[in-house]
Design an enzyme around this catalytic site. Structure first.
Site, PDB file in Angstrom:
ATOM      1  N   ARG A 187      18.972 -74.625 159.422  1.00 10.02           N
ATOM      2  CA  ARG A 187      18.239 -74.549 158.112  1.00 10.02           C
ATOM      3  C   ARG A 187      18.160 -73.334 157.321  1.00 10.02           C
ATOM      4  O   ARG A 187      18.430 -73.151 155.998  1.00 10.02           O
ATOM      5  CB  ARG A 187      16.843 -75.198 158.302  1.00 10.02           C
ATOM      6  CG  ARG A 187      16.135 -75.506 157.149  1.00 10.02           C
ATOM      7  CD  ARG A 187      14.852 -76.041 157.492  1.00 10.02           C
ATOM      8  NE  ARG A 187      13.713 -76.149 156.523  1.00 10.02           N
ATOM      9  CZ  ARG A 187      13.517 -76.773 155.525  1.00 10.02           C
ATOM     10  NH1 ARG A 187      14.314 -77.738 155.379  1.00 10.02           N
ATOM     11  NH2 ARG A 187      12.401 -76.922 154.880  1.00 10.02           N
ATOM     12  N   HIS A 226      10.607 -77.322 150.008  1.00 14.93           N
ATOM     13  CA  HIS A 226       9.433 -76.265 150.050  1.00 14.93           C
ATOM     14  C   HIS A 226       8.398 -76.733 148.786  1.00 14.93           C
ATOM     15  O   HIS A 226       8.772 -77.035 147.633  1.00 14.93           O
ATOM     16  CB  HIS A 226       9.710 -74.875 149.888  1.00 14.93           C
ATOM     17  CG  HIS A 226      10.242 -74.487 151.219  1.00 14.93           C
ATOM     18  ND1 HIS A 226      11.109 -73.355 151.096  1.00 14.93           N
ATOM     19  CD2 HIS A 226      10.364 -74.673 152.486  1.00 14.93           C
ATOM     20  CE1 HIS A 226      11.611 -73.032 152.488  1.00 14.93           C
ATOM     21  NE2 HIS A 226      10.861 -73.961 153.058  1.00 14.93           N
ATOM     22  N   ARG A 279      15.206 -80.388 157.940  1.00 18.41           N
ATOM     23  CA  ARG A 279      14.644 -80.229 159.104  1.00 18.41           C
ATOM     24  C   ARG A 279      15.050 -81.214 160.297  1.00 18.41           C
ATOM     25  O   ARG A 279      15.514 -82.247 159.948  1.00 18.41           O
ATOM     26  CB  ARG A 279      12.929 -80.439 159.152  1.00 18.41           C
ATOM     27  CG  ARG A 279      12.368 -79.361 157.967  1.00 18.41           C
ATOM     28  CD  ARG A 279      11.002 -79.934 157.937  1.00 18.41           C
ATOM     29  NE  ARG A 279      10.225 -79.064 156.794  1.00 18.41           N
ATOM     30  CZ  ARG A 279      10.162 -79.170 155.544  1.00 18.41           C
ATOM     31  NH1 ARG A 279      10.576 -80.493 155.046  1.00 18.41           N
ATOM     32  NH2 ARG A 279       9.493 -78.428 154.617  1.00 18.41           N
ATOM     33  N   LYS A 282       7.640 -83.682 154.690  1.00 13.94           N
ATOM     34  CA  LYS A 282       6.184 -83.418 154.725  1.00 13.94           C
ATOM     35  C   LYS A 282       5.272 -84.211 153.744  1.00 13.94           C
ATOM     36  O   LYS A 282       5.534 -84.323 152.706  1.00 13.94           O
ATOM     37  CB  LYS A 282       5.781 -82.054 154.864  1.00 13.94           C
ATOM     38  CG  LYS A 282       6.479 -81.087 156.139  1.00 13.94           C
ATOM     39  CD  LYS A 282       5.890 -79.664 156.011  1.00 13.94           C
ATOM     40  CE  LYS A 282       6.298 -79.025 157.476  1.00 13.94           C
ATOM     41  NZ  LYS A 282       6.088 -77.599 157.268  1.00 13.94           N
ATOM     42  N   TYR A 335      14.087 -66.009 151.735  1.00 18.84           N
ATOM     43  CA  TYR A 335      15.529 -65.968 151.843  1.00 18.84           C
ATOM     44  C   TYR A 335      16.243 -64.891 150.988  1.00 18.84           C
ATOM     45  O   TYR A 335      17.471 -64.458 151.371  1.00 18.84           O
ATOM     46  CB  TYR A 335      15.975 -67.251 151.734  1.00 18.84           C
ATOM     47  CG  TYR A 335      15.453 -68.064 152.937  1.00 18.84           C
ATOM     48  CD1 TYR A 335      15.948 -68.323 153.946  1.00 18.84           C
ATOM     49  CD2 TYR A 335      14.543 -69.245 152.491  1.00 18.84           C
ATOM     50  CE1 TYR A 335      15.580 -69.345 155.028  1.00 18.84           C
ATOM     51  CE2 TYR A 335      14.084 -70.128 153.490  1.00 18.84           C
ATOM     52  CZ  TYR A 335      14.512 -70.018 154.725  1.00 18.84           C
ATOM     53  OH  TYR A 335      14.124 -71.169 155.716  1.00 18.84           O
ATOM     54  N   HIS A 371      16.317 -74.921 163.329  1.00 21.28           N
ATOM     55  CA  HIS A 371      15.971 -74.347 162.385  1.00 21.28           C
ATOM     56  C   HIS A 371      16.790 -73.321 161.992  1.00 21.28           C
ATOM     57  O   HIS A 371      16.715 -72.629 160.733  1.00 21.28           O
ATOM     58  CB  HIS A 371      14.511 -73.507 162.276  1.00 21.28           C
ATOM     59  CG  HIS A 371      13.551 -74.216 161.524  1.00 21.28           C
ATOM     60  ND1 HIS A 371      13.077 -75.359 161.484  1.00 21.28           N
ATOM     61  CD2 HIS A 371      12.826 -73.324 160.599  1.00 21.28           C
ATOM     62  CE1 HIS A 371      12.200 -75.299 160.055  1.00 21.28           C
ATOM     63  NE2 HIS A 371      12.082 -74.134 160.082  1.00 21.28           N
TER      64      HIS A 371
END
Length: 334
Positions: free
Chosen positions: A282, A305, A167, A207, A314, A279
């Site tokens: 990404r 993720h 990110r 995150k 994807y 993004h």
């Protein structure tokens, strides 16, 4: 008026034994997510906005406290959000926040029931990521930067974004010490051109403060080495000294907004018609890896993720590509 409402509720919805006002419940939940889950400041702010909007809705509809909320109350809330034109994705996010608060307060014994357990999340329209074709990515990277200090930085920044799939917030937060050379490749600080020529690894913090190690290849490694040797030292000298990997002309850490501008400028020079953002790189990283045969769980780890289900979107992009090639090439495809 939604079920669970109390038409006779007074102006003080937080008064009364056992009553949990929306404001009180929200503060308890927000302290929990801040201390226990390690959410970012941006995520905490989003939670606070969602809960403030929910509290205002309850007050407007005369719901005395959170203990008066029923599944029908929440269903009415969701329906009204939809009637107001809010996108399904935004409704789902708000409902997730509200249900999370109700669940937390129920588990803490502050509410006798969990009103959100029976409320269904609105179906979200499937939005496939927009990935660039490989030739467009190559054109974008070739158009990035130049031989001056800022140009070398811009090329290194975009090469690393695409090479790592990280990110943009993760990349601009990198320090030089987060760059790791291939085993035996040398010190990235003292001999970048030797250490990074064949690529290496970068340690990013994602995150929830979770760290992961991502490999990058020789193209990104050589761009990083050129920037570290020929550009960054002079930039850092103009500032107060910083461990940041990517810095501006005055020596300060590069912002996410700067990264956006860098990509937008490169896309314009490359004359790309598609909208390009950090993004996008990404998405392209993930799609190109899967199209090249990478395992979904490997890509999940690289992207950071929490669930493989997030990554599997994807695979639908690559499935479309496979079908297109099949229809073009197979003699009995139609």
């Amino acid at each position: 008026m939604p079920a669970g409402a109390d038409p006779g509720a007074g102006a003080d919805p937080g008064a009364g034994a056992g009553r949990v006002s929306a404001a009180r419940g929200a503060e308890r939940f927000l302290r929990h997510v801040a201390l226990e889950r390690g959410l970012s400041a941006n995520s905490q702010a989003a939670y606070r906005r969602d809960l403030a909007a929910y509290g205002a809705w309850l007050a407007e509809h005369g719901v005395a406290g959170l203990e008066a909320v029923t599944p029908d109350t929440l269903s009415a809330y969701v329906a009204e959000l939809g009637e107001g034109g809010l996108a399904p994705a935004s409704i789902s996010r708000r409902l997730s926040t509200v249900r999370g608060m109700h669940r937390f307060l129920f588990e803490e014994g502050l509410l006798e029931t969990h009103a959100g357990s029976a409320v269904r999340t609105p179906k979200r329209a499937l939005r496939l990521p927009k990935a660039l074709p490989i030739e467009d990515v190559e054109a974008l990277l070739a158009a990035a930067g130049g031989d001056d200090a800022v140009g070398l930085r811009d090329r290194a920044l975009l090469e690393l974004l695409y090479a790592s799939g990280a990110r943009v917030s993760e990349v601009v937060a990198l320090d030089v010490d987060d760059l790791l050379a291939q085993d035996g490749g040398g010190d990235a600080w003292h001999d970048p051109e030797r250490a990074l020529a064949d690529g290496g690894f970068v340690q990013v913090t994602g995150k929830g403060a979770k760290q992961r190690l991502i490999p990058y290849g020789g193209y990104a490694g050589r761009a990083l080495a050129a920037y570290l040797v020929r550009a960054r030292p002079a930039m850092v000298e103009r500032g107060r000294g910083t461990p940041a990997l990517f810095v501006g002309p005055r020596g300060g850490r590069v912002s996410r907004q700067t990264a956006w501008l860098v990509i937008r400028a490169a896309a314009a020079r490359a004359e790309l018609t598609a909208e390009v953002s950090p993004h996008t790189l990404r998405h392209s990283f993930a799609t190109h890896l899967l199209a090249g045969g990478a395992d979904v769980r490997t890509v999940q780890e690289l992207l950071g993720h929490a669930s493989v289900a997030t990554t599997q979107i994807y695979t639908q992009v690559t499935a479309d590509t496979l079908r297109e090639h099949y229809l073009t090439a197979h003699p009995r495809a139609s």
